[in-house]
Design an enzyme around this catalytic site. Structure first.
Site, PDB file in Angstrom:
ATOM      1  N   ARG A  31      -5.204   7.282  16.872  1.00 31.43           N
ATOM      2  CA  ARG A  31      -6.539   7.266  16.274  1.00 31.43           C
ATOM      3  C   ARG A  31      -7.567   6.694  17.265  1.00 31.43           C
ATOM      4  O   ARG A  31      -8.731   7.101  17.268  1.00 31.43           O
ATOM      5  CB  ARG A  31      -6.557   6.516  14.939  1.00 31.43           C
ATOM      6  CG  ARG A  31      -7.877   6.645  14.185  1.00 31.43           C
ATOM      7  CD  ARG A  31      -7.819   6.095  12.760  1.00 31.43           C
ATOM      8  NE  ARG A  31      -7.281   7.050  11.802  1.00 31.43           N
ATOM      9  CZ  ARG A  31      -7.997   8.002  11.188  1.00 31.43           C
ATOM     10  NH1 ARG A  31      -9.299   8.131  11.423  1.00 31.43           N
ATOM     11  NH2 ARG A  31      -7.426   8.822  10.347  1.00 31.43           N
ATOM     12  N   ALA A  55      -6.007   5.177   5.443  1.00 38.85           N
ATOM     13  CA  ALA A  55      -6.801   6.186   6.139  1.00 38.85           C
ATOM     14  C   ALA A  55      -8.044   6.579   5.337  1.00 38.85           C
ATOM     15  O   ALA A  55      -8.534   7.702   5.465  1.00 38.85           O
ATOM     16  CB  ALA A  55      -5.950   7.416   6.469  1.00 38.85           C
ATOM     17  N   PHE A  82      -6.111  -4.251   3.400  1.00 34.89           N
ATOM     18  CA  PHE A  82      -6.846  -3.947   4.633  1.00 34.89           C
ATOM     19  C   PHE A  82      -5.984  -3.307   5.708  1.00 34.89           C
ATOM     20  O   PHE A  82      -6.314  -3.355   6.892  1.00 34.89           O
ATOM     21  CB  PHE A  82      -7.539  -5.207   5.188  1.00 34.89           C
ATOM     22  CG  PHE A  82      -8.329  -5.973   4.167  1.00 34.89           C
ATOM     23  CD1 PHE A  82      -9.450  -5.396   3.574  1.00 34.89           C
ATOM     24  CD2 PHE A  82      -7.956  -7.241   3.761  1.00 34.89           C
ATOM     25  CE1 PHE A  82     -10.174  -6.081   2.605  1.00 34.89           C
ATOM     26  CE2 PHE A  82      -8.674  -7.928   2.796  1.00 34.89           C
ATOM     27  CZ  PHE A  82      -9.795  -7.348   2.224  1.00 34.89           C
ATOM     28  N   GLN A 138       0.833  -1.193   0.000  1.00 32.96           N
ATOM     29  CA  GLN A 138       0.000   0.000   0.000  1.00 32.96           C
ATOM     30  C   GLN A 138       0.875   1.253   0.000  1.00 32.96           C
ATOM     31  O   GLN A 138       0.364   2.356  -0.087  1.00 32.96           O
ATOM     32  CB  GLN A 138      -0.876   0.048   1.267  1.00 32.96           C
ATOM     33  CG  GLN A 138      -1.980  -0.978   1.336  1.00 32.96           C
ATOM     34  CD  GLN A 138      -2.640  -0.980   2.716  1.00 32.96           C
ATOM     35  OE1 GLN A 138      -2.442  -1.898   3.484  1.00 32.96           O
ATOM     36  NE2 GLN A 138      -3.413   0.038   3.044  1.00 32.96           N
ATOM     37  N   GLU A 141     -12.990   2.738   5.424  1.00 36.50           N
ATOM     38  CA  GLU A 141     -12.984   2.194   6.777  1.00 36.50           C
ATOM     39  C   GLU A 141     -14.293   2.342   7.559  1.00 36.50           C
ATOM     40  O   GLU A 141     -14.642   1.450   8.326  1.00 36.50           O
ATOM     41  CB  GLU A 141     -11.843   2.837   7.585  1.00 36.50           C
ATOM     42  CG  GLU A 141     -10.477   2.466   7.035  1.00 36.50           C
ATOM     43  CD  GLU A 141      -9.368   3.308   7.628  1.00 36.50           C
ATOM     44  OE1 GLU A 141      -9.285   4.507   7.298  1.00 36.50           O
ATOM     45  OE2 GLU A 141      -8.604   2.777   8.436  1.00 36.50           O
ATOM     46  N   GLU A 189       0.313  -1.739   4.707  1.00 36.99           N
ATOM     47  CA  GLU A 189       0.693  -0.323   4.853  1.00 36.99           C
ATOM     48  C   GLU A 189       2.147  -0.244   5.318  1.00 36.99           C
ATOM     49  O   GLU A 189       2.937   0.517   4.786  1.00 36.99           O
ATOM     50  CB  GLU A 189      -0.236   0.390   5.846  1.00 36.99           C
ATOM     51  CG  GLU A 189       0.103   1.880   5.979  1.00 36.99           C
ATOM     52  CD  GLU A 189      -0.873   2.696   6.826  1.00 36.99           C
ATOM     53  OE1 GLU A 189      -1.997   2.240   7.091  1.00 36.99           O
ATOM     54  OE2 GLU A 189      -0.485   3.806   7.222  1.00 36.99           O
ATOM     55  N   ARG A 193      -7.910  -1.822   8.783  1.00 43.76           N
ATOM     56  CA  ARG A 193      -9.171  -1.106   8.573  1.00 43.76           C
ATOM     57  C   ARG A 193      -9.774  -0.549   9.874  1.00 43.76           C
ATOM     58  O   ARG A 193     -10.246  -1.304  10.727  1.00 43.76           O
ATOM     59  CB  ARG A 193     -10.158  -2.053   7.913  1.00 43.76           C
ATOM     60  CG  ARG A 193     -11.165  -1.399   7.005  1.00 43.76           C
ATOM     61  CD  ARG A 193     -11.912  -2.468   6.257  1.00 43.76           C
ATOM     62  NE  ARG A 193     -12.695  -1.926   5.151  1.00 43.76           N
ATOM     63  CZ  ARG A 193     -13.247  -2.680   4.216  1.00 43.76           C
ATOM     64  NH1 ARG A 193     -13.123  -3.976   4.249  1.00 43.76           N
ATOM     65  NH2 ARG A 193     -13.943  -2.126   3.240  1.00 43.76           N
TER      66      ARG A 193
HETATM   67  N1  LUZ Z   1      -2.511   5.191   8.498  1.00 51.93           N
HETATM   68  C1  LUZ Z   1      -1.780   6.199   9.005  1.00 51.93           C
HETATM   69  C2  LUZ Z   1      -3.827   5.135   8.665  1.00 51.93           C
HETATM   70  O1  LUZ Z   1      -0.560   6.200   8.838  1.00 51.93           O
HETATM   71  N2  LUZ Z   1      -2.390   7.190   9.665  1.00 51.93           N
HETATM   72  C3  LUZ Z   1      -3.720   7.215   9.878  1.00 51.93           C
HETATM   73  O2  LUZ Z   1      -4.237   8.146  10.470  1.00 51.93           O
HETATM   74  C4  LUZ Z   1      -4.475   6.144   9.372  1.00 51.93           C
HETATM   75  N3  LUZ Z   1      -5.789   6.081   9.577  1.00 51.93           N
HETATM   76  C5  LUZ Z   1      -6.459   5.045   9.127  1.00 51.93           C
HETATM   77  C6  LUZ Z   1      -5.801   4.045   8.427  1.00 51.93           C
HETATM   78  N4  LUZ Z   1      -4.515   4.093   8.200  1.00 51.93           N
HETATM   79 MO1  MOS Z   2      -5.177   1.523   6.577  1.00 53.58          MO
HETATM   80  S1  MOS Z   2      -5.758   0.628   8.260  1.00 53.58           S
HETATM   81  O1  MOS Z   2      -3.919   0.889   5.789  1.00 53.58           O
HETATM   82  O2  MOS Z   2      -6.160   2.601   5.981  1.00 53.58           O
END
Ligand code: LUZ
Ligand code: MOS
Length: 766
Positions: free
Chosen positions: A304, A503, A222, A191, A704, A226, A336
């Site tokens: 978060r 995000a 999901f 991602q 999400e 990331e 997610r």
């Molecule tokens: N990833 C991130 C995320 O690096 N920062 C965020 O605030 C976030 N929020 C949701 C999903 N991925």
């Molecule tokens: Mo995310 S939890 O890779 O939006």
């Protein structure tokens, strides 16, 4: 317009990393991972592996030319273990061979001796031992300590939520092909192409401009790709750069399940205070986040959680504290919702417990406290809209929840061993990365001389339909037939310095960048058209492949306009950058306006419990979701349904179990996910007349938010269970597996207290 990815997927034509044709001389990598949760490595002998036929080389930390460090937020994670291991599944040695099987055989032949050390697996134990990833953080508003005195009801409790395996269809994978000199081309199932580029450069001691990262699409992510796609790309890149041969790595399902991080389990305490009517006056919570053995994204995820502590509600006095606890489990990661679901489960638990004590339905407390336009969240930002209330009320009306409740009550009166339950679940989710700097994106648009169009952005297609949305935006902004447009792979040479597609903001931000780029090309083309048609620029628009001039369709078609522009030496390419305006956050005061806007919605969830067997079904979910002016209703409905079912899975059947740091649920026979039979009847509706000036084409992010409707499944089951055992005190320990249901319904015959149910149910399953 549909999602162009779908037809090739169903025909099996779409290429994922494992489908790419083998480059000549391709080698395969495998990993030897730690079998123990915490130990010193006292001996490491790789010679038996190196002697196996077909094995090209065996690599350890000592072979890393740059830094053996893949940590992003905190530099606390080696690519390959050095001297010690901190979780079961931690990579120690990489083996490279002519086939994947031989590479794995070689990994198994390596001799390692461990001097085992005590492990910590429980986040509260870690906190007590001072084992934190980063210092704790507290968000507060009003004055909680004073507020308790004015409350009529104050209740305290605990809530536990389990981890969750991402179970993306495509396991972690990367293919690295050496280029001229020291350069590498990396195809990664990630991602975050730029994160791969940055970390691989660090590990190999290269510059980012030595590396090209290319991503066509992912077979699901999901959040699991990331941060955690990076090590596999780095492992393949390390081998490819040393051997100067192409190297591929693809984890098996079992390896992926054992070695990679999942959703963070949380253990939380709450205290909630209400007035006589049910207005929430004060809320306090402490989250013990099980971060695993390395930071990964845990501090951002915990942040978060703090932002979403009060869910969809306005609470005037709040104090919430988060502790990111280091344990000897795989580093837990983005999934997610990114910490928000965990916090929202605690808030809903507090409301349900308060309702139980007050003898009123949870719905009354929920409805009374929904955040309204202008109300402040504990971090200072104010709700821009009253959509929390609009969506909740529309669910009550559209699905006639009052009648449903009567039906359920009647059913329960006339049935002894089968009970039904119902729960409302409102969702409010802040849209923007909480790290403000990540809220930027870019696009590169080329119009070719035949009128065809190529779009590159920083957004990664992972099945969520972002490419379909980019196509919608480009077709709309250019005024051309979507058939002319292709959305290209995500590639760091075409779009640099990308934020992860995460995000929920991929379409928002990359869509805006695409829109800006398309518009600037259109501005140039309008000038050309005005010259050709001998009118003024303000009289020109381009619609449906045609130039309109002075309010009439002209003879000038898109193709001719484009080739005329080329002959006049007008640029037909543009790169554009977008940064979300206005957002800011001050980590000293923990106040600011971190989110571009919030996404809202509500769901009503119905469940039936077989009180003899402890089994249940989630029968029906009705939602009203705020998608703004949806960019692509079909794609958005897919996100709503997929997110909801994944959320139900997290709350019900998906139980991740570890024993002494070993994942007991690393196969699909031991880790249950919702199947087609477990999917409820879903009615998805989008909130009508929903506008959103803060995102591309007035849409709203949707990746999400619907996940959290799944939390309602826990409480719908609980509601049904309470109809069978009104005498028992509710418990908040997700997932609500059939074992836990059974223990609640009948466990007291085994002399178990409700507090012991959770632990007992776990033992029961083992
Ligand atoms: N990833 C991130 C995320 O690096 N920062 C965020 O605030 C976030 N929020 C949701 C999903 N991925
Ligand atoms: Mo995310 S939890 O890779 O939006």
């Amino acid at each position: 317009m549909s999602n162009r990815e779908i037809a090739p997927h169903t025909r099996g034509e779409s290429m994922f990393v494992g489908d790419l044709p083998d480059p000549p001389g391709l080698l395969h990598a495998a990993v030897l991972a730690s079998p123990v949760p915490h130990a010193r490595i006292v001996r490491l002998d790789t010679t038996p592996a190196a002697e196996i036929d077909g094995v090209e080389c065996v690599l350890t930390a000592a072979d890393i030319p740059g830094e053996n460090q893949i940590g992003g937020i905190v530099h606390d994670e080696p690519l390959l273990a050095e001297g010690a291991v901190h979780f079961v599944g931690q990579p120690i040695v990489v083996t490279i061979a002519d086939t994947p099987r031989r590479a794995r055989e070689a990994a198994q032949a390596i001799v390692v001796e461990y001097d085992e050390l005590p492990g910590i697996f429980d986040p509260r134990q870690a906190a007590a031992a001072g084992s934190l990833i980063v210092p704790s953080r507290t968000f507060s508003s009003g004055n909680v300590d004073e507020a308790w005195a004015s409350c009529k009801v104050v209740v305290e409790g605990h809530a536990e939520s389990g981890g969750q395996e991402h179970l993306y269809l495509e396991t972690q994978a990367a293919l690295v092909v050496p280029q001229e000199g020291r350069r590498l081309r990396i195809v990664s199932s990630t991602q975050a192409p730029t994160a791969v580029q940055r970390i691989v450069a660090r590990v190999l001691g290269l510059s980012m401009n030595d590396l090209e990262v290319d991503v066509a699409r992912l077979g699901g992510a999901f959040g699991g790709k990331e941060d955690q796609a990076t090590p596999w790309a780095a492992i393949a890149a390390l081998a490819a750069s040393i051997l100067r041969r192409p190297v591929r790595i693809t984890l098996t399902r079992g390896e992926d399940n054992r070695m990679t991080g999942k959703r963070h389990p949380y253990s939380s305490d709450f205290k909630i205070g209400l007035d006589a009517e049910g207005r929430i006056l004060a809320y306090e919570a402490t989250y013990y986040q099980n971060a695993g053995a390395a930071a990964d994204l845990s501090p951002a995820i915990l942040e978060r959680s703090l932002f979403h502590a009060t869910g969809s509600y306005f609470v005037p006095n709040v104090r919430v504290t988060g502790l990111s606890c280091r344990t000897n489990l795989p580093p837990f990661t983005a999934f997610r919702g990114f910490g928000a679901p965990q916090a929202m489960f605690v808030m809903e638990s507090a409301i349900v417990r308060a309702a139980e004590v007050m003898g009123i339905p949870p719905k009354v407390i929920q409805q009374m406290n929904l955040i309204g336009e202008g109300d402040a969240f504990p971090y200072g930002q104010r709700a821009q809209e009253g959509n929390a209330r609009r969506a909740f009320n529309e669910v009550l009306e559209r699905y006639d929840v009052a009648s449903l409740e009567n039906e359920v009550a009647e059913f329960n009166l006339s049935h002894t061993l089968v009970k039904r339950g119902i729960a409302m679940m409102p969702v409010c989710f802040g849209i923007s990365f909480t790290s403000t700097f990540l809220n930027q994106a870019a696009a590169l648009v080329h119009v070719y001389t035949d009128g065809s169009v190529s779009i590159s952005t920083g957004a990664v297609e992972m099945g969520q339909g972002v490419n379909a949305k980019m196509l919608n935006v480009a077709a709309h902004s250019l005024g051309v037939d979507p058939e002319r447009i292709i959305v290209e792979t995500t590639n760091t040479l075409r779009v640099a310095n990308t934020s992860p597609t995460a995000a929920s903001s991929g379409a928002d931000m990359n869509g805006r960048a695409t829109e800006i780029a398309c518009r600037s090309i259109i501005e140039r083309l309008r000038k050309v058209a005005a010259e050709i048609l001998d009118t003024t620029v303000d009289q020109i628009t381009i619609v449906n492949d045609r130039v309109m001039a002075d309010g009439k369709t002209s003879e000038l078609k898109w193709e001719r306009l484009v080739s005329e522009a080329y002959l006049r030496r007008v640029s037909l390419s543009t790169q554009a950058h977008y940064a979300t305006p206005k957002i800011h956050f001050d980590r000293e005061t923990e106040k600011g306006e971190p989110f571009a806007y919030h996404a809202y919605g509500s769901a009503v969830v119905e469940a039936t419990v077989d009180c003899l067997r402890g089994t249940y079904t989630i029968d029906r979910v009705g939602t009203v979701h705020d998608a703004g002016r949806s960019l692509n209703p079909l794609v958005d409905m897919g996100q709503l349904e997929g997110g909801l079912v994944q959320g139900i899975g997290w709350m019900t059947v998906e139980e991740l179990l570890f024993a002494d740091g070993r994942n007991l649920t690393d196969t699909l026979s031991t880790y249950k996910i919702p199947d087609i039979l477990g999917v409820p009847e879903i009615e998805g509706h989008f909130l009508e007349d929903a506008d959103n000036p803060n995102a591309v084409m007035h849409s709203k992010a949707i990746g999400e938010p619907p996940f959290m409707y799944g939390i309602g499944a826990y409480f719908a089951i609980l509601d049904a269970m309470k109809a069978f055992r009104p005498d028992r005190k509710t418990f908040f320990h997700a997932p609500m597996t059939p074992e836990r249901v059974l223990m609640f319904l009948h466990g007291d015959r085994l002399q178990a207290s409700t507090e012991e149910i959770a632990e007992a149910a776990t033992v029961f399953q083992r």
